[in-house]
Motif scaffolding. Structure first.
Motif, PDB file in Angstrom:
ATOM      1  N   GLY A  75     -24.549  71.457  10.230  1.00 16.19           N
ATOM      2  CA  GLY A  75     -23.468  71.008   9.375  1.00 16.19           C
ATOM      3  C   GLY A  75     -23.928  70.684   7.964  1.00 16.19           C
ATOM      4  N   CYS A  76     -25.183  70.992   7.646  1.00 17.21           N
ATOM      5  CA  CYS A  76     -25.728  70.712   6.323  1.00 17.21           C
ATOM      6  C   CYS A  76     -25.704  71.978   5.479  1.00 17.21           C
ATOM      7  CB  CYS A  76     -27.162  70.200   6.428  1.00 17.21           C
ATOM      8  SG  CYS A  76     -27.249  68.603   7.248  1.00 17.21           S
ATOM      9  N   TYR A  77     -25.715  71.773   4.190  1.00 14.16           N
ATOM     10  CA  TYR A  77     -25.698  72.888   3.261  1.00 14.16           C
ATOM     11  C   TYR A  77     -27.052  73.009   2.596  1.00 14.16           C
ATOM     12  CZ  TYR A  77     -20.691  72.681   3.829  1.00 14.16           C
ATOM     13  OH  TYR A  77     -19.450  72.687   4.360  1.00 14.16           O
ATOM     14  N   PRO A  94     -24.167  65.734   4.267  1.00 15.24           N
ATOM     15  CA  PRO A  94     -23.358  64.513   4.262  1.00 15.24           C
ATOM     16  C   PRO A  94     -23.899  63.486   5.257  1.00 15.24           C
ATOM     17  CG  PRO A  94     -21.991  66.475   4.611  1.00 15.24           C
ATOM     18  CD  PRO A  94     -23.418  66.902   4.703  1.00 15.24           C
ATOM     19  N   MET A  95     -23.683  62.226   4.979  1.00 16.22           N
ATOM     20  CA  MET A  95     -24.119  61.144   5.876  1.00 16.22           C
ATOM     21  C   MET A  95     -23.563  61.333   7.283  1.00 16.22           C
ATOM     22  SD  MET A  95     -25.979  58.608   4.781  1.00 16.22           S
ATOM     23  CE  MET A  95     -26.543  57.900   3.277  1.00 16.22           C
ATOM     24  N   THR A  96     -22.302  61.742   7.372  1.00 14.85           N
ATOM     25  CA  THR A  96     -21.690  61.896   8.698  1.00 14.85           C
ATOM     26  C   THR A  96     -22.403  62.965   9.519  1.00 14.85           C
ATOM     27  OG1 THR A  96     -20.036  63.374   7.738  1.00 14.85           O
ATOM     28  CG2 THR A  96     -19.398  61.079   8.035  1.00 14.85           C
ATOM     29  N   ALA A  97     -22.882  64.022   8.845  1.00 13.28           N
ATOM     30  CA  ALA A  97     -23.616  65.066   9.566  1.00 13.28           C
ATOM     31  C   ALA A  97     -24.938  64.517  10.099  1.00 13.28           C
ATOM     32  CB  ALA A  97     -23.875  66.267   8.656  1.00 13.28           C
ATOM     33  N   LEU A  98     -25.621  63.692   9.298  1.00 12.51           N
ATOM     34  CA  LEU A  98     -26.873  63.072   9.756  1.00 12.51           C
ATOM     35  C   LEU A  98     -26.606  62.130  10.927  1.00 12.51           C
ATOM     36  CD1 LEU A  98     -28.671  62.219   6.395  1.00 12.51           C
ATOM     37  CD2 LEU A  98     -29.371  63.905   8.095  1.00 12.51           C
ATOM     38  N   GLU A  99     -25.556  61.328  10.815  1.00 12.22           N
ATOM     39  CA  GLU A  99     -25.212  60.391  11.883  1.00 12.22           C
ATOM     40  C   GLU A  99     -24.980  61.137  13.196  1.00 12.22           C
ATOM     41  OE1 GLU A  99     -21.786  58.116  10.620  1.00 12.22           O
ATOM     42  OE2 GLU A  99     -22.688  57.838   8.655  1.00 12.22           O
ATOM     43  N   GLN A 100     -24.195  62.208  13.132  1.00 14.03           N
ATOM     44  CA  GLN A 100     -23.865  62.962  14.336  1.00 14.03           C
ATOM     45  C   GLN A 100     -25.057  63.740  14.886  1.00 14.03           C
ATOM     46  OE1 GLN A 100     -20.538  65.323  13.106  1.00 14.03           O
ATOM     47  NE2 GLN A 100     -19.133  63.571  13.064  1.00 14.03           N
ATOM     48  N   GLY A 138     -21.364  66.371  -6.268  1.00 15.06           N
ATOM     49  CA  GLY A 138     -20.062  65.761  -5.997  1.00 15.06           C
ATOM     50  C   GLY A 138     -20.304  64.453  -5.257  1.00 15.06           C
ATOM     51  N   PRO A 139     -19.584  64.236  -4.159  1.00 20.93           N
ATOM     52  CA  PRO A 139     -19.784  62.991  -3.404  1.00 20.93           C
ATOM     53  C   PRO A 139     -20.956  63.050  -2.414  1.00 20.93           C
ATOM     54  CG  PRO A 139     -17.994  64.240  -2.453  1.00 20.93           C
ATOM     55  CD  PRO A 139     -18.448  65.002  -3.670  1.00 20.93           C
ATOM     56  N   THR A 140     -21.545  64.224  -2.273  1.00 23.76           N
ATOM     57  CA  THR A 140     -22.594  64.432  -1.272  1.00 23.76           C
ATOM     58  C   THR A 140     -23.977  64.345  -1.902  1.00 23.76           C
ATOM     59  OG1 THR A 140     -21.095  65.895  -0.069  1.00 23.76           O
ATOM     60  CG2 THR A 140     -23.401  66.024   0.522  1.00 23.76           C
ATOM     61  N   ASN A 141     -24.923  63.791  -1.155  1.00 25.69           N
ATOM     62  CA  ASN A 141     -26.304  63.699  -1.622  1.00 25.69           C
ATOM     63  C   ASN A 141     -27.039  65.016  -1.428  1.00 25.69           C
ATOM     64  OD1 ASN A 141     -26.108  61.024  -2.373  1.00 25.69           O
ATOM     65  ND2 ASN A 141     -26.837  60.269  -0.414  1.00 25.69           N
ATOM     66  N   VAL A 142     -27.894  65.328  -2.385  1.00 27.91           N
ATOM     67  CA  VAL A 142     -28.828  66.446  -2.283  1.00 27.91           C
ATOM     68  C   VAL A 142     -30.198  65.811  -2.126  1.00 27.91           C
ATOM     69  CG1 VAL A 142     -29.823  68.463  -3.421  1.00 27.91           C
ATOM     70  CG2 VAL A 142     -27.408  67.887  -3.781  1.00 27.91           C
ATOM     71  N   TYR A 143     -30.836  66.047  -0.996  1.00 25.56           N
ATOM     72  CA  TYR A 143     -32.138  65.450  -0.718  1.00 25.56           C
ATOM     73  C   TYR A 143     -33.224  66.442  -1.120  1.00 25.56           C
ATOM     74  CZ  TYR A 143     -29.173  62.319   1.875  1.00 25.56           C
ATOM     75  OH  TYR A 143     -28.188  61.433   2.212  1.00 25.56           O
ATOM     76  N   LEU A 144     -34.134  65.983  -1.965  1.00 24.86           N
ATOM     77  CA  LEU A 144     -35.236  66.797  -2.455  1.00 24.86           C
ATOM     78  C   LEU A 144     -36.507  66.279  -1.798  1.00 24.86           C
ATOM     79  CD1 LEU A 144     -34.190  66.440  -6.185  1.00 24.86           C
ATOM     80  CD2 LEU A 144     -33.602  68.323  -4.672  1.00 24.86           C
ATOM     81  N   ILE A 145     -37.075  67.069  -0.911  1.00 25.17           N
ATOM     82  CA  ILE A 145     -38.280  66.660  -0.204  1.00 25.17           C
ATOM     83  C   ILE A 145     -39.468  66.908  -1.129  1.00 25.17           C
ATOM     84  CG2 ILE A 145     -39.745  67.118   1.783  1.00 25.17           C
ATOM     85  CD1 ILE A 145     -36.014  67.719   1.905  1.00 25.17           C
ATOM     86  N   ASP A 146     -40.304  65.892  -1.305  1.00 25.09           N
ATOM     87  CA  ASP A 146     -41.427  65.959  -2.239  1.00 25.09           C
ATOM     88  C   ASP A 146     -42.354  67.123  -1.868  1.00 25.09           C
ATOM     89  OD1 ASP A 146     -43.522  65.599  -3.960  1.00 25.09           O
ATOM     90  OD2 ASP A 146     -43.921  63.528  -3.392  1.00 25.09           O
ATOM     91  N   ASP A 147     -42.471  68.094  -2.781  1.00 25.84           N
ATOM     92  CA  ASP A 147     -43.293  69.265  -2.480  1.00 25.84           C
ATOM     93  C   ASP A 147     -44.774  69.029  -2.638  1.00 25.84           C
ATOM     94  OD1 ASP A 147     -43.464  69.312  -5.216  1.00 25.84           O
ATOM     95  OD2 ASP A 147     -42.628  71.317  -5.465  1.00 25.84           O
ATOM     96  N   SER A 148     -45.173  67.827  -3.059  1.00 19.37           N
ATOM     97  CA  SER A 148     -46.600  67.516  -3.045  1.00 19.37           C
ATOM     98  C   SER A 148     -47.003  67.030  -1.642  1.00 19.37           C
ATOM     99  CB  SER A 148     -46.946  66.458  -4.087  1.00 19.37           C
ATOM    100  OG  SER A 148     -46.386  65.210  -3.739  1.00 19.37           O
ATOM    101  N   ILE A 149     -46.012  66.747  -0.807  1.00 17.93           N
ATOM    102  CA  ILE A 149     -46.273  66.315   0.576  1.00 17.93           C
ATOM    103  C   ILE A 149     -46.107  67.475   1.546  1.00 17.93           C
ATOM    104  CG2 ILE A 149     -45.486  64.801   2.443  1.00 17.93           C
ATOM    105  CD1 ILE A 149     -44.680  62.776   0.303  1.00 17.93           C
ATOM    106  N   VAL A 150     -45.003  68.182   1.413  1.00 20.67           N
ATOM    107  CA  VAL A 150     -44.705  69.296   2.325  1.00 20.67           C
ATOM    108  C   VAL A 150     -44.038  70.420   1.541  1.00 20.67           C
ATOM    109  CG1 VAL A 150     -42.460  68.370   3.024  1.00 20.67           C
ATOM    110  CG2 VAL A 150     -43.656  69.890   4.567  1.00 20.67           C
ATOM    111  N   GLN A 151     -44.343  71.653   1.936  1.00 26.93           N
ATOM    112  CA  GLN A 151     -43.777  72.835   1.260  1.00 26.93           C
ATOM    113  C   GLN A 151     -43.480  73.904   2.283  1.00 26.93           C
ATOM    114  OE1 GLN A 151     -44.374  73.632  -2.452  1.00 26.93           O
ATOM    115  NE2 GLN A 151     -43.137  75.438  -2.240  1.00 26.93           N
ATOM    116  N   ARG A 152     -42.308  74.487   2.179  1.00 24.63           N
ATOM    117  CA  ARG A 152     -41.933  75.606   3.064  1.00 24.63           C
ATOM    118  C   ARG A 152     -42.769  76.816   2.685  1.00 24.63           C
ATOM    119  NH1 ARG A 152     -39.375  75.668   7.408  1.00 24.63           N
ATOM    120  NH2 ARG A 152     -37.693  74.373   6.691  1.00 24.63           N
TER     121      ARG A 152
END
Length: 120
Positions: A7-9, A71-77, A105-119
């Motif tokens: 449910g995440c984008y 969205p927070m609700t997606a994380l909760e579920q 908009g109203p949704t958070n975009v989480y940026l994972i620190d790329d000095s810790i982990v990288q795809r």
């Protein structure tokens, strides 16, 4: 693009100011961890186990730019956590430098620190 399972984008545009690192591995199922990560993870698990669970969820589901819009609700579920647990865990992750947060908009975009982990 929405991930039907979570449910995440996922953000498709590159963040500015960060060059893309090259990996010898072409399979996006791999992530690279820096040498300092095991110690940081141990400390995180001791301090707030839910923060580790959410960070792990972000790492598994992040795009190639280390971002996830969720969205927070997606994380909760998805993680069967209360809203207050999710909020506390995300606050811990932000304070410890595992993530930073932008808004879409109203949704958070989480940026994972790329000095810790990288795809890869």
């Amino acid at each position: 693009m929405e991930n039907e399972r979570t449910g995440c984008y996922y953000r498709t545009a590159r963040r500015t100011g960060r060059p893309k690192r090259k990996s010898p591995y072409k399979n996006s199922a791999f992530v690279n961890l820096s040498d300092e990560v095991p110690e940081k993870i141990r400390a995180l698990v001791k301090e707030n186990p839910n923060a580790y669970i959410i960070w792990n969820y972000f790492v598994v589901n992040m795009d190639e730019d280390n971002t996830i819009i969720c969205p927070m609700t997606a994380l909760e579920q998805a993680l069967s956590m209360s809203r207050s647990s999710v909020v506390r865990a995300i606050k811990t992750l932000k304070e410890r430098g595992f993530i930073s947060i932008d808004k879409c908009g109203p949704t958070n975009v989480y940026l994972i620190d790329d000095s810790i982990v990288q795809r890869s």
